[in-house]
Write an enzyme that holds these catalytic residues in place. Structure first.
Site, short mmCIF file in Angstrom:
data_model
loop_
_atom_site.label_atom_id
_atom_site.label_comp_id
_atom_site.label_asym_id
_atom_site.label_seq_id
_atom_site.Cartn_x
_atom_site.Cartn_y
_atom_site.Cartn_z
N GLU A 80 -0.40 -16.70 21.86
CA GLU A 80 0.21 -17.01 23.16
C GLU A 80 1.70 -17.29 22.96
O GLU A 80 2.35 -17.92 23.78
CB GLU A 80 -0.52 -18.16 23.85
CG GLU A 80 -0.75 -19.37 22.99
CD GLU A 80 -1.54 -20.46 23.70
OE1 GLU A 80 -1.15 -20.83 24.82
OE2 GLU A 80 -2.53 -20.95 23.13
N CYS A 112 -5.59 -20.50 23.57
CA CYS A 112 -5.98 -20.73 22.17
C CYS A 112 -7.26 -19.99 21.77
O CYS A 112 -7.72 -20.12 20.64
CB CYS A 112 -6.15 -22.23 21.93
SG CYS A 112 -4.67 -23.15 22.30
N HIS A 234 -11.94 -26.39 18.13
CA HIS A 234 -10.53 -26.11 18.36
C HIS A 234 -9.83 -27.48 18.42
O HIS A 234 -10.24 -28.35 19.18
CB HIS A 234 -10.37 -25.36 19.68
CG HIS A 234 -8.96 -25.32 20.18
ND1 HIS A 234 -7.92 -24.90 19.39
CD2 HIS A 234 -8.43 -25.69 21.37
CE1 HIS A 234 -6.80 -24.99 20.09
NE2 HIS A 234 -7.08 -25.47 21.29
N1 COA Z 1 -3.60 -47.64 19.20
C1 COA Z 1 -4.65 -46.79 19.20
N2 COA Z 1 -4.91 -45.93 20.21
C2 COA Z 1 -4.05 -45.92 21.24
C3 COA Z 1 -2.94 -46.77 21.30
C4 COA Z 1 -2.72 -47.67 20.23
N3 COA Z 1 -1.68 -48.49 20.20
N4 COA Z 1 -2.28 -46.51 22.46
C5 COA Z 1 -2.96 -45.54 23.10
N5 COA Z 1 -4.04 -45.18 22.37
C6 COA Z 1 -5.04 -44.15 22.67
C7 COA Z 1 -5.49 -44.11 24.11
O1 COA Z 1 -6.49 -45.07 24.35
C8 COA Z 1 -5.99 -42.68 24.23
O2 COA Z 1 -7.25 -42.59 23.63
P1 COA Z 1 -8.48 -41.86 24.39
O3 COA Z 1 -8.03 -40.45 24.64
O4 COA Z 1 -9.61 -41.97 23.46
O5 COA Z 1 -8.65 -42.61 25.68
C9 COA Z 1 -5.02 -41.92 23.33
O6 COA Z 1 -4.40 -42.90 22.49
C10 COA Z 1 -3.91 -41.17 24.06
O7 COA Z 1 -3.31 -42.08 24.93
P2 COA Z 1 -2.88 -41.62 26.39
O8 COA Z 1 -2.30 -42.76 27.09
O9 COA Z 1 -4.01 -40.88 27.02
O10 COA Z 1 -1.74 -40.58 25.97
P3 COA Z 1 -0.81 -39.71 26.87
O11 COA Z 1 -1.00 -39.94 28.31
O12 COA Z 1 0.54 -39.86 26.30
O13 COA Z 1 -1.32 -38.18 26.63
C11 COA Z 1 -2.27 -36.24 25.69
C12 COA Z 1 -2.00 -37.75 25.50
C13 COA Z 1 -3.10 -35.74 24.52
C14 COA Z 1 -3.04 -36.00 26.98
C15 COA Z 1 -0.88 -35.51 25.72
O14 COA Z 1 -0.28 -35.64 24.47
C16 COA Z 1 -1.01 -34.03 26.03
O15 COA Z 1 -1.10 -33.63 27.18
N6 COA Z 1 -1.02 -33.16 24.99
C17 COA Z 1 -1.26 -31.74 25.15
C18 COA Z 1 -2.75 -31.50 25.11
C19 COA Z 1 -3.08 -30.04 25.19
O16 COA Z 1 -2.41 -29.25 24.58
N7 COA Z 1 -4.11 -29.65 25.93
C20 COA Z 1 -4.44 -28.26 26.09
C21 COA Z 1 -4.89 -27.65 24.87
S1 COA Z 1 -6.61 -27.50 24.78
#
Ligand code: COA
Length: 385
Positions: A80, A112, A234
């Site tokens: 992609e 992907c 994945h």
């Molecule tokens: N210690 C441990 N864990 C922590 C933490 C800390 N201090 N602070 C946050 N976390 C955890 C959260 O609880 C969460 O865990 P969970 O998913 O089990 O609930 C995780 O870290 C991520 O936190 P969150 O607040 O959800 O992160 P975010 O809003 O910044 O977004 C993603 C995270 C992954 C959604 C974001 O990075 C993203 O969109 N990435 C792209 C994903 C992608 O490519 N998707 C399509 C491909 S299939």
């Protein structure tokens, strides 16, 4: 019935990385959010000289030799991160690696999922032409943008797989369960060089597709999931696979749950260090399982879950063959990962911004650590060396 599957796997990622502790400090986040919450330690940083074609050539050159070169008459390039709206990356690759010209060479896209689509097409082809071989590529650069939520899930690299009859590493089940639906969880409009993503929604859909396809596989083909030694996913970021695994675990005994969790840890060792490869992520995880698990033996069955946003999911089974041990012994993947150079956040940001390529003709300094490089555009034609 002839067995068909993965005969060889080559992996490449460029020689720079960003440590997630450094990124967390700069972005004012708790490092444990990235290390534990997202499940990533590092991400490869991709210089402009390593586009999808160059990385694929660097990965595939490790598995092409004089015994297989002329038998490959199908080259499928899943990506992609395509380099042209018309000409396929597979043709560039064919030329760079001096592959057989009496071949079908083309590119496919479904986020992907592309490498899995290629692998399944190649399997069907080799089944009816067992004396031939197919080269399947997954090569991508995961770009979300500086200071975005997705930044921590970037990375890049390429996986090259040689598909053959009587494969050395893993045979692939004849049956497969798949599901597709129009979902706007992740996309990249034409002319955008960073992805748009609804990450939490994507995570939900991924889990739903995993549960649907693994259950469909088990129901339709009367397959006992207890036969699975491991499940590989994945892994755009490794927590995503862990969360999906936790959805299915209650369906197993405690002993089996522990076993699947142990093998999952082996399957995410490399992905934690490299980050997201998009099309290659699932197959890097399979490599990671093979290289890092202490428990695998020939005949073990591995559940394989592929997901491409937009969205397509597929679940199938791989059965390990004797030769998987040779791959494990080679140690070359770990070396590639460990020998990368650490960049600080400023250096990473500069490399990232260099990825916004100018229009027209330009030159790019080749990366001396890589055998194949994209060196710029001349007369509006991409140049490789
Ligand atoms: N210690 C441990 N864990 C922590 C933490 C800390 N201090 N602070 C946050 N976390 C955890 C959260 O609880 C969460 O865990 P969970 O998913 O089990 O609930 C995780 O870290 C991520 O936190 P969150 O607040 O959800 O992160 P975010 O809003 O910044 O977004 C993603 C995270 C992954 C959604 C974001 O990075 C993203 O969109 N990435 C792209 C994903 C992608 O490519 N998707 C399509 C491909 S299939």
């Amino acid at each position: 019935m002839t067995e068909v599957g993965i005969d060889k796997i080559g992996f490449f990622t460029p020689n720079f990385y960003l440590d997630m502790n450094d990124l967390a400090e700069d972005r004012n986040e708790d490092p444990n959010k990235y290390l534990i919450g997202i499940g990533q330690n590092k991400q490869s940083v991709i210089p402009s000289s390593q586009d999808a074609v160059a990385m694929a050539a660097n990965a595939a050159s490790k598995i092409i030799d004089e015994t297989n070169r002329n038998k490959i008459d199908l080259i499928i390039f899943g990506t992609e991160s395509g380099v042209d709206n018309s000409k396929s990356a597979a043709i560039y690759l064919q030329n760079l690696l001096n592959l057989n010209k009496n071949a079908r060479a083309f590119e496919i896209k479904q986020a992907c999922y592309g490498a899995t689509a290629g692998l399944q097409m190649a399997k069907e082809y080799i089944k009816s032409h067992p004396d031939k071989k197919a080269l399947v590529i997954g090569s991508d650069i995961a770009r979300y943008g500086l200071k975005t939520a997705g930044e921590v899930t970037q990375g890049g690299g390429a996986i090259a797989m040689l598909i053959s009859s009587n494969p050395n590493i893993m045979s692939i089940s004849d049956d497969s369960a798949f599901h597709s639906e129009d979902i706007m969880d992740f996309w990249r409009p034409l002319k955008n060089n960073v992805a748009l993503v609804d990450g939490h929604y994507s995570n939900d859909i991924y889990e739903q597709f995993f549960m649907k396809t693994i259950h469909d596989y088990s129901d339709k083909f009367n397959y006992d999931l207890n036969n699975l030694k491991a499940i590989t996913f994945h892994l755009p970021y490794t927590k995503m696979g862990l969360k999906a695994l936790h959805k299915i675990l209650p369906e197993f005994s405690q002993t089996k749950q522990n076993e699947l969790l142990t093998e999952f840890e082996s399957s995410r060792v490399y992905n934690k260090e490299v980050g997201n490869l998009y099309t290659g992520s699932l197959y890097l995880s399979l490599l990671s399982l093979i290289d890092n698990s202490k428990n695998l033996k020939p005949g073990d069955q591995v559940g394989i879950f592929s997901y491409g946003s937009g969205a397509q999911g597929e679940f199938y089974i791989g059965t390990l063959k004797d030769g998987f041990k040779d791959l494990k012994r080679s140690n070359s993947n770990l070396k590639l990962i460990e020998e990368r150079t650490r960049l600080n956040v400023d250096e990473y940001e500069k490399v990232f911004l260099d990825g916004d390529l100018p229009d027209g003709n330009f030159e790019i300094t080749p990366n001396k650590k890589a055998r194949f490089n994209f060196i710029g555009v001349k007369d509006l034609k991409r140049q490789y060396k």
